[in-house]
Design a protein around this motif. Structure first.
Motif, PDB file in Angstrom:
ATOM      1  N   LYS A 176      -6.914   4.279 -22.631  1.00  0.00           N
ATOM      2  CA  LYS A 176      -7.877   4.675 -23.601  1.00  0.00           C
ATOM      3  C   LYS A 176      -7.670   5.742 -24.751  1.00  0.00           C
ATOM      4  CE  LYS A 176     -11.168   3.241 -19.606  1.00  0.00           C
ATOM      5  NZ  LYS A 176     -10.905   3.829 -17.884  1.00  0.00           N
ATOM      6  N   PRO A 177      -7.605   6.603 -23.906  1.00  0.00           N
ATOM      7  CA  PRO A 177      -6.875   7.765 -25.190  1.00  0.00           C
ATOM      8  C   PRO A 177      -6.026   7.519 -26.439  1.00  0.00           C
ATOM      9  CG  PRO A 177      -6.845   8.629 -22.840  1.00  0.00           C
ATOM     10  CD  PRO A 177      -7.603   7.265 -22.969  1.00  0.00           C
ATOM     11  N   GLU A 179      -5.292   4.529 -26.279  1.00  0.00           N
ATOM     12  CA  GLU A 179      -5.918   3.504 -27.916  1.00  0.00           C
ATOM     13  C   GLU A 179      -7.110   3.897 -28.341  1.00  0.00           C
ATOM     14  OE1 GLU A 179      -6.198  -0.176 -23.735  1.00  0.00           O
ATOM     15  OE2 GLU A 179      -8.004   0.868 -25.242  1.00  0.00           O
ATOM     16  N   ALA A 180      -7.618   5.058 -28.288  1.00  0.00           N
ATOM     17  CA  ALA A 180      -8.630   5.465 -29.248  1.00  0.00           C
ATOM     18  C   ALA A 180      -7.553   7.000 -29.711  1.00  0.00           C
ATOM     19  CB  ALA A 180      -9.086   6.927 -28.961  1.00  0.00           C
ATOM     20  N   LEU A 181      -6.516   6.647 -29.871  1.00  0.00           N
ATOM     21  CA  LEU A 181      -5.914   7.916 -30.516  1.00  0.00           C
ATOM     22  C   LEU A 181      -4.779   6.465 -31.699  1.00  0.00           C
ATOM     23  CD1 LEU A 181      -4.236  10.936 -29.420  1.00  0.00           C
ATOM     24  CD2 LEU A 181      -6.347  10.573 -30.742  1.00  0.00           C
ATOM     25  N   HIS A 182      -4.374   5.071 -31.079  1.00  0.00           N
ATOM     26  CA  HIS A 182      -3.878   4.343 -32.163  1.00  0.00           C
ATOM     27  C   HIS A 182      -4.778   3.705 -33.243  1.00  0.00           C
ATOM     28  CE1 HIS A 182       0.960   4.014 -30.594  1.00  0.00           C
ATOM     29  NE2 HIS A 182      -0.335   3.817 -29.145  1.00  0.00           N
ATOM     30  N   ALA A 183      -5.896   3.622 -32.930  1.00  0.00           N
ATOM     31  CA  ALA A 183      -7.493   3.073 -33.846  1.00  0.00           C
ATOM     32  C   ALA A 183      -7.189   4.078 -34.374  1.00  0.00           C
ATOM     33  CB  ALA A 183      -8.699   3.288 -32.618  1.00  0.00           C
ATOM     34  N   ILE A 184      -7.123   5.182 -34.568  1.00  0.00           N
ATOM     35  CA  ILE A 184      -6.709   6.254 -35.760  1.00  0.00           C
ATOM     36  C   ILE A 184      -5.894   5.932 -37.224  1.00  0.00           C
ATOM     37  CG2 ILE A 184      -9.591   7.326 -35.374  1.00  0.00           C
ATOM     38  CD1 ILE A 184      -7.571   9.605 -34.173  1.00  0.00           C
ATOM     39  N   GLY A 185      -5.408   5.754 -36.532  1.00  0.00           N
ATOM     40  CA  GLY A 185      -3.537   5.728 -36.673  1.00  0.00           C
ATOM     41  C   GLY A 185      -2.699   6.418 -36.691  1.00  0.00           C
ATOM     42  N   ALA A 186      -2.927   7.228 -35.484  1.00  0.00           N
ATOM     43  CA  ALA A 186      -1.931   8.162 -34.719  1.00  0.00           C
ATOM     44  C   ALA A 186      -0.355   7.115 -34.510  1.00  0.00           C
ATOM     45  CB  ALA A 186      -2.459   8.571 -33.412  1.00  0.00           C
ATOM     46  N   THR A 190       3.162  10.575 -31.825  1.00  0.00           N
ATOM     47  CA  THR A 190       1.600  11.718 -32.178  1.00  0.00           C
ATOM     48  C   THR A 190       0.763  11.152 -31.124  1.00  0.00           C
ATOM     49  OG1 THR A 190       0.583  10.692 -33.850  1.00  0.00           O
ATOM     50  CG2 THR A 190       1.432  13.420 -33.848  1.00  0.00           C
ATOM     51  N   CYS A 193       2.651  12.900 -27.237  1.00  0.00           N
ATOM     52  CA  CYS A 193       2.585  14.141 -27.271  1.00  0.00           C
ATOM     53  C   CYS A 193       1.287  14.242 -26.790  1.00  0.00           C
ATOM     54  CB  CYS A 193       3.703  15.327 -28.033  1.00  0.00           C
ATOM     55  SG  CYS A 193       5.009  14.445 -29.050  1.00  0.00           S
ATOM     56  N   GLY A 194       0.372  13.823 -28.005  1.00  0.00           N
ATOM     57  CA  GLY A 194      -1.269  14.227 -27.533  1.00  0.00           C
ATOM     58  C   GLY A 194      -2.262  13.561 -26.571  1.00  0.00           C
ATOM     59  N   ALA A 195      -1.177  12.377 -25.873  1.00  0.00           N
ATOM     60  CA  ALA A 195      -1.854  11.841 -25.303  1.00  0.00           C
ATOM     61  C   ALA A 195      -1.213  10.888 -23.846  1.00  0.00           C
ATOM     62  CB  ALA A 195      -2.858  10.254 -25.714  1.00  0.00           C
TER      63      ALA A 195
END
Lengths: 272, 287
Positions: A176-177, A179-186, A190, A193-195
């Motif tokens: 889920k995290p 997908e949330a970051l991919h959705a905003i274009g990460a 990143t 590293c971030g999720a």
């Protein structure tokens, strides 16, 4: 009074006490059983052999006692133990650092390589399936005798071990995290590293500590093929029938491995 | 699937589109009174349809025109295609038929890579499951909302992020009343707090469009209302267009200016919230 009988339900039978087994499973079971019995007859120790070996074992233990405590020998052994720990530590750290990108490249659903992720996966499998003593022989042949060959062996062995666990941990990371970051274009790095890494960090630390523990045990025996460390001293002791030296080395190895297990257990508990 | 060239349609800035109030008296009868000016279009869809590869039709013939500053509730029963429609409108899922213009990006089926990048930079997302990274701090989770924006590669951890982004994150956390939880780990928050962090993460992008997919579905009724109220107020205060899906009739009635109801793969009704009755709503779910 009107009768209120309920419709008769079909009588349900309880399941069989024993699980049903297919003819194929039964055949496999019989073949494996037969193979075990034949193998046991050929390679398992017979009671007579064990009985004959026991007095020889007792004699050897007698020649090993007491362990050599000569200061000169203990000092030489101390340096070898330090070298063993250095091989284990440096090899594990390099191995873990290389395993992170390797695991990422090999992880299903995460790897940027798509279908080509099978290449890093195959490389990790190769590193894992070839035994460490074989890698040590290869590195001794190419890099020469000594600790460098031992360190390289531990690096390869750690990649084989950690690469697989890191890849599996990343595959099981919470989606889920991500997908949330991919959705905003990460981008993929990143998101890693971030999720992904924060989510699987306990598993990564656990696997790395197991790898360190494994590396200490492995680096002890690498010396038997000339790859440095205390194992080299142990081989010399047996080759020259210096059994009191050998018992002192075995005792030292026991203490090192025990101390390492204690330390890694404490660290694992801390990072849970 | 039909394909036409995609293009970027520039959208004028929000402030310039309101009728200017100069305070001067009317010039005279010869001057035509200004025509009512519509707020700029944020989402436009014409004849939109979506069919899954297995042949299952989700919706067809959907026309939508969502203007700036609107708060739109997309309602429908489970499986009505609300989330799918939402994803198609912002280019996260390809549609099968029709034309979409979102935030000035016109595309058929799906936006190209450049359009998708431009779209993502102007949209904030809030998901039903909040999608926070549990083992990271609240502050890091909020700053991660900057990812995907230019120069954002350091935004995956608060310790590496720019100072002004750290300060901005604290400001949005204060807006959702969670500034005191900045150092807490996200997996130690309650469901409502986690969703507020997700709202803060969306707001830090300074989006023109805020998309929320069932933002209160996994929360208890009181917390769910609180979340919807925060959503609605922040969107209004920041001048953000809000589009959210819900299957809670009361949430749709209380926190939107307009309700679009999906039923049987069609737009069942599309009206200002003030003209929607509970009976209308009941017809969507049970009629």
């Amino acid at each position: 009074m009107a009768s209120t009988t309920s419709p008769t339900l079909p009588r349900a039978l309880p399941p069989s006490r024993l699980p049903s087994i297919s003819p194929l499973s039964f055949t496999v079971l019989v073949v494996v059983g037969a193979l075990f019995l034949v193998s046991m007859g050929q390679v398992a120790p017979s009671p007579e052999k064990l009985a004959n070996g026991l007095p020889r074992m007792a004699e050897l233990v007698g020649r090993m006692l007491p362990p050599n405590t000569d200061p000169g020998f203990l000092q030489r052994m101390g340096w070898r133990i330090l070298e063993t720990l250095q091989i284990a530590l440096v090899g594990t750290v390099f191995g873990v650092v290389i395993s992170l990108p390797m695991g990422w490249l090999a992880a299903r659903g995460i790897s940027p390589l798509g279908a080509f992720r099978h290449f890093p996966r195959a490389l990790i499998s190769l590193f894992r399936t070839v035994p460490d003593l074989v890698w040590a022989l290869l590195f001794v042949s190419t890099l020469g005798l000594g600790a460098v060959a031992g360190t390289m062996t531990i690096v390869v062995d750690t990649i084989g071990f950690c690469g697989r666990f890191f890849a599996e941990a990343m595959e099981e990371a919470d989606k889920k995290p991500q997908e949330a970051l991919h959705a905003i274009g990460a981008n993929r790095v990143t998101v890693l590293c971030g999720a992904i890494l924060p989510d699987v960090m306990p598993t990564l630390i656990n696997s790395s500590l197991f790898a360190l523990e494994k590396a200490v045990r492995a680096s002890v025996v690498l010396g038997l093929v000339g790859a440095g460390g205390i194992g080299q001293e142990l081989k010399v002791a047996f080759d020259l029938f210096q059994y009191r030296n050998a018992s002192a080395i075995i005792l030292a190895i026991f203490i090192i491995v025990l101390a390492m297990e204690f330390l890694t257990d404490r660290l694992r508990a801390k990072f849970q | 699937m039909e394909r036409v060239p995609t293009e970027h349609v520039p959208v004028p800035p929000l402030a310039g589109l309101r009728p200017a109030n100069t305070g001067n008296p009317p010039i005279g009868p010869l001057v035509k009174p200004p025509a009512p000016v519509l707020a700029p279009q944020i989402i436009g869809a014409r004849g939109l349809a979506k069919t899954y590869p297995n042949g299952q039709a989700v919706f067809a013939g959907v026309d939508l025109d969502i203007r700036a500053d609107q708060r739109v509730a997309l309602i429908g029963s489970n499986g009505a295609g609300k989330s799918t429609l939402l994803k198609c409108l912002i280019g996260l899922l390809p549609s099968t038929h029709g034309e979409i213009t979102t935030l000035g990006e016109r595309f058929l089926a799906a936006p190209n890579a450049a359009q998708l990048t431009r779209l993502r930079r102007q949209i904030g997302f809030v998901f039903q499951n909040h999608g926070l990274v549990g083992r990271q701090s609240v502050l890091t989770n909020v700053i991660q909302g900057k990812l995907g924006l230019p120069g954002s590669w350091r935004a995956w951890h608060h310790a590496l992020a720019r100072q002004e982004w750290r300060e901005e994150a604290m400001a949005v956390l204060a807006e959702v009343r969670l500034a005191d939880k900045a150092s807490a780990r996200a997996d130690q928050l309650s469901g409502g707090q986690a969703q507020r962090v997700a709202i803060a993460r969306a707001l830090i992008r300074r989006p023109r469009l805020l998309i929320a997919d069932e933002p209160a579905a996994s929360l208890d009724p009181a917390v769910g209302r609180d979340i919807m109220r925060i959503f609605s107020e922040l969107a209004r205060d920041h001048g953000i267009t809000l589009v959210y899906t819900t299957h809670d009739m009361q949430h749709a009635l209380d926190y939107s200016d307009r309700i679009v109801a999906l039923k049987d793969g069609k737009v069942h009704f599309d009206r200002p919230t003030t003209r929607v009755s509970l009976r209308d709503m009941d017809g969507v779910f049970h009629g």
